[in-house]
Design a protein around this motif. Sequence first.
Motif, PDB file in Angstrom:
ATOM      1  N   VAL A 248     -19.418  -1.205 -15.792  1.00 19.71           N
ATOM      2  CA  VAL A 248     -19.284  -2.442 -15.003  1.00 19.71           C
ATOM      3  C   VAL A 248     -17.913  -3.058 -15.233  1.00 19.71           C
ATOM      4  N   ILE A 249     -17.472  -3.079 -16.491  1.00 14.50           N
ATOM      5  CA  ILE A 249     -16.171  -3.669 -16.804  1.00 14.50           C
ATOM      6  C   ILE A 249     -15.058  -2.904 -16.105  1.00 14.50           C
ATOM      7  N   ARG A 250     -15.094  -1.566 -16.205  1.00 15.23           N
ATOM      8  CA  ARG A 250     -14.032  -0.763 -15.591  1.00 15.23           C
ATOM      9  C   ARG A 250     -14.020  -0.941 -14.078  1.00 15.23           C
ATOM     10  N   GLN A 251     -15.228  -0.986 -13.492  1.00 16.30           N
ATOM     11  CA  GLN A 251     -15.317  -1.131 -12.042  1.00 16.30           C
ATOM     12  C   GLN A 251     -14.759  -2.482 -11.601  1.00 16.30           C
TER      13      GLN A 251
ATOM     14  N   LYS B 284     -23.395 -19.138 -34.618  1.00 19.09           N
ATOM     15  CA  LYS B 284     -24.550 -19.529 -33.819  1.00 19.09           C
ATOM     16  C   LYS B 284     -24.799 -18.591 -32.667  1.00 19.09           C
ATOM     17  N   SER B 285     -23.748 -18.137 -32.016  1.00 17.95           N
ATOM     18  CA  SER B 285     -24.029 -17.176 -30.964  1.00 17.95           C
ATOM     19  C   SER B 285     -22.938 -16.134 -30.903  1.00 17.95           C
ATOM     20  N   ILE B 286     -23.375 -14.920 -30.666  1.00 18.97           N
ATOM     21  CA  ILE B 286     -22.462 -13.805 -30.461  1.00 18.97           C
ATOM     22  C   ILE B 286     -22.831 -13.246 -29.101  1.00 18.97           C
ATOM     23  N   LYS B 287     -21.971 -13.408 -28.119  1.00 15.77           N
ATOM     24  CA  LYS B 287     -22.286 -12.801 -26.830  1.00 15.77           C
ATOM     25  C   LYS B 287     -21.028 -12.646 -26.001  1.00 15.77           C
ATOM     26  N   GLY B 288     -21.123 -11.860 -24.979  1.00 16.05           N
ATOM     27  CA  GLY B 288     -19.997 -11.666 -24.080  1.00 16.05           C
ATOM     28  C   GLY B 288     -20.505 -11.589 -22.651  1.00 16.05           C
ATOM     29  N   ARG B 289     -19.683 -11.997 -21.686  1.00 18.31           N
ATOM     30  CA  ARG B 289     -20.092 -11.900 -20.290  1.00 18.31           C
ATOM     31  C   ARG B 289     -18.863 -11.774 -19.410  1.00 18.31           C
TER      32      ARG B 289
ATOM     33  N   GLN C 202     -15.586 -13.504 -21.051  1.00 21.32           N
ATOM     34  CA  GLN C 202     -15.690 -14.576 -22.036  1.00 21.32           C
ATOM     35  C   GLN C 202     -16.430 -14.041 -23.255  1.00 21.32           C
ATOM     36  N   LEU C 203     -15.843 -14.218 -24.416  1.00 22.11           N
ATOM     37  CA  LEU C 203     -16.479 -13.757 -25.648  1.00 22.11           C
ATOM     38  C   LEU C 203     -16.756 -14.934 -26.566  1.00 22.11           C
ATOM     39  N   PHE C 204     -17.967 -14.975 -27.102  1.00 22.57           N
ATOM     40  CA  PHE C 204     -18.356 -16.025 -28.039  1.00 22.57           C
ATOM     41  C   PHE C 204     -18.554 -15.413 -29.416  1.00 22.57           C
ATOM     42  N   SER C 205     -17.778 -15.827 -30.386  1.00 21.42           N
ATOM     43  CA  SER C 205     -18.097 -15.481 -31.772  1.00 21.42           C
ATOM     44  C   SER C 205     -17.467 -16.549 -32.655  1.00 21.42           C
TER      45      SER C 205
ATOM     46  N   TYR D 246     -22.566 -14.671 -13.643  1.00 26.31           N
ATOM     47  CA  TYR D 246     -22.224 -13.927 -14.857  1.00 26.31           C
ATOM     48  C   TYR D 246     -22.937 -12.597 -14.950  1.00 26.31           C
ATOM     49  N   VAL D 247     -22.250 -11.611 -15.522  1.00 25.90           N
ATOM     50  CA  VAL D 247     -22.910 -10.386 -15.957  1.00 25.90           C
ATOM     51  C   VAL D 247     -22.826 -10.382 -17.475  1.00 25.90           C
ATOM     52  N   ASN D 248     -23.985 -10.495 -18.145  1.00 25.05           N
ATOM     53  CA  ASN D 248     -23.973 -10.520 -19.605  1.00 25.05           C
ATOM     54  C   ASN D 248     -23.868  -9.116 -20.162  1.00 25.05           C
TER      55      ASN D 248
END
Lengths: 101, 718
Positions: free
Chosen positions: B217-220, B663-668, B242-245, B61-63
């Motif tokens: 990083v996303i575009r690449q 509980k968690s907000i994150k993306g990777r 993957q997005l967590f919200s 994963y790249v967070n």
Amino acid sequence: MNLERLPNEEKLSLCRKYYLGGFAFLPFLWLVNVVWFFREAFMKPAYTEQLQIKTYVKRSALGLLLWVAVLTTWITIFQHFRAEWGEVGDYLSFTIPLGTP
Amino acid sequence: RDSPIDLYCYCGNSALHNKITSESLYRELWSIKVVDICPNLNVVFFCFAGVNCNSVEKKIYVNLNYTIPCVRLLNATHQIGCQSSLSGDVGVLHVLESEENLDWVLSSGQTPPYMVILESALFTRYSDLKQSIMMKLKEGSSRVAGVVVVAPSTNPPEGFSPHHACPNENSGVYSDSYDPALAHCNATLWNPLGSGLSYEEFDFPIFSLKEDNDTQVIRQCYQEHNRGGNGSNPQYPLCAMQLFSHMSAVTDTATCMRRNDINFSLSPEMVCDPLGDYNVWAATRPLNTTTKGHKMFESVVIAAARLDSRSFFFDVAPGAESAATGFIALLAAAHALRNVTQAAQPNRTILYTFFQGETFDYIGSSRMVYEMMNNQSVVDLDNIHSVLEVGQVGLRPDSKLWLHSDPVSRRNDSVNQELVENLRLAAGTTGVLVDEPSTSQPLPPSSFQRFLRARPIPGVVIENHDSRFSNRYYESMFDNAEYLNVTYPPNLTPEEQFEQPLEIAKALTEVATTVARALYVQAGGSESQLDSINADPQIVSQMLYGFLVRSNNSWFQQVVPSELASHLGESQSSEPTLLVQYLLANLTGSVVNVTQEDCQKQREHEKDEDSNYMWVQGAANGTVRESFCVRSTVHLSKALSPAFDLREYTSQDYSTWTESRWKSIKGRIFLVASPDLEKLTLGVGVGVLLASLFLTYIISSKADILFSSGREPATATY
């Protein structure tokens, strides 16, 4: 406990205890009774107490079926309508899954 | 912590406040704890094999470092905002370069669902919400896993407001019973650019990302993996995100508040919190705070402004024009009035009030009016002489100040023109052009409407627009320092920027002086004193810098206590309540020479309990700060909607907005293999398991044949 080693009278008394115990809203006792005494009641060569054991096992099975039917119906209704019932549904719930209506 | 509001965390939607931000801080800490457990488990499992523990996750994963979600809010009838599923939503990345490209996401792409990366121009450019890309994605949500909006570096020239076209439509004074012709913005549509996007509900997560390493990083990743050559379908492995919200609350406020109260489960959990914070107020004369309700022989002129704003995303609420211009002008006016109200005190008291949560159906003002009606406030409605509200007052060159008043009150003749006359008089002395809008036009959205709702009190709302807002970015992330031209030459250090005089500050200073002089005359002060009332342009410049650009500057550090100072950041503070509280104390109060202990006990003299004493850290002198004690009349009062005290969660009269917890907000981002390969891997795994079970069974059942060697059976020795 191994049923094979018990004398027949004790088998009957055990079976009766489980049968009667099931009436205290304990359908699992009936389930155990059915599973445990099924061989004794229907597979073993005949003996005096077997007839009585047969009756208990049959009745336990019937009671168990009734419980299963009632519970399945209720759970289906509850899961289906919990969100619709709103307040009542919430108060009837033990845990409410987060983020679902 | 000893302060009544102990929250210095600057991570709230700026309308959301201490309580909520402290919750999210708690949540953050909590989730950090949980995350910490995982590497330890990895240690247990992998270190035996000599594998470096954290690198397994890192290799997959790249967070994303800087993620701003859109979160769920609820009111009496609706839920708005966004959410992911509990385990996060996964989709194949698709960078949307133009609107035609949308077809790939909504129908022709072979590998749905897609995680759409939206350039901000595509997020903001539409004339009709129904035709917007966001709404098309919402309709095709079965093929959309989520949306990431890349925040722009410049504001969209065509304007953008995700807010309602008619802000606070149902909570103001105009209703079917007050004046049906003016209700629901029938007479004037205040925010015609408002599309209502912020009030839509999306069932996928929407995040905002800054243009930085993450987006590179996303575009690449997208370029390398997800772009098939010559329009052909791209080959696996594909780049996915993957997005967590996940949001805990659903349906509406009544439901989530009820679930907050149900606590017979094994682990009772809160699912939402009412929006709320604190109003800040101060008086030119100490008001007795111990006795509540009506004060005999007291007449107050209320000078009001609002502190909050919002945008589509959580934690982004610059509100430069919509809120900051108003409260900065009022702070500067309060400062201008400090000396003259002490030297030549007018007969009426001026009450400066700064309301919080006004965006969400006037939380702060409705609470104060409610307290005044129920004898829970220092004064009651009978004590109020008049109200002067400072709205959006960022002036462009050759624009006028408009004095809005209520046509119904004017018709009923219950309002004298005194306040308008005083404002005109004051404007005449400062050279600001003032005018009145047409007599049939209702009040713009303003806190004063909540006072009118209770009682016909005379009042004026000062704005920089005649009818529709001149603000083209109302309640959006673009209503920022850049929009107000609070910009600096690139070669200046932060301290030089702080000292730099600003063009916009001049206009704002004139507004502040006008307001101050009008307030003084309105409070019964003598006109001969007016020339001595002048707002300070340098202070206005510095406040613009401190509130809109960088809260961590030498002045703000001096006037706040040390606990708060550590929370001053490199960027705009989205939590202005406490800053305004301390600045107001500094600008209207006086320094008293007492020890820290006495200051904190709040008694210079035993009888003086109506003043507020604050121990602030003062100027840096080498490594030591020369802390001092400030005495002022600044107080905080609750800005929590009365609906939550009355437990009327479906109230028509009061704000019912709540914010869901999470509980968690994150993306990777990571690479996904093709479904066929995934199935094959699982199949082989299951096959190996079954084969080994079968083999074990065979071996154990034939053990006596297989292992019958010449030597004695091992059991014989026991």
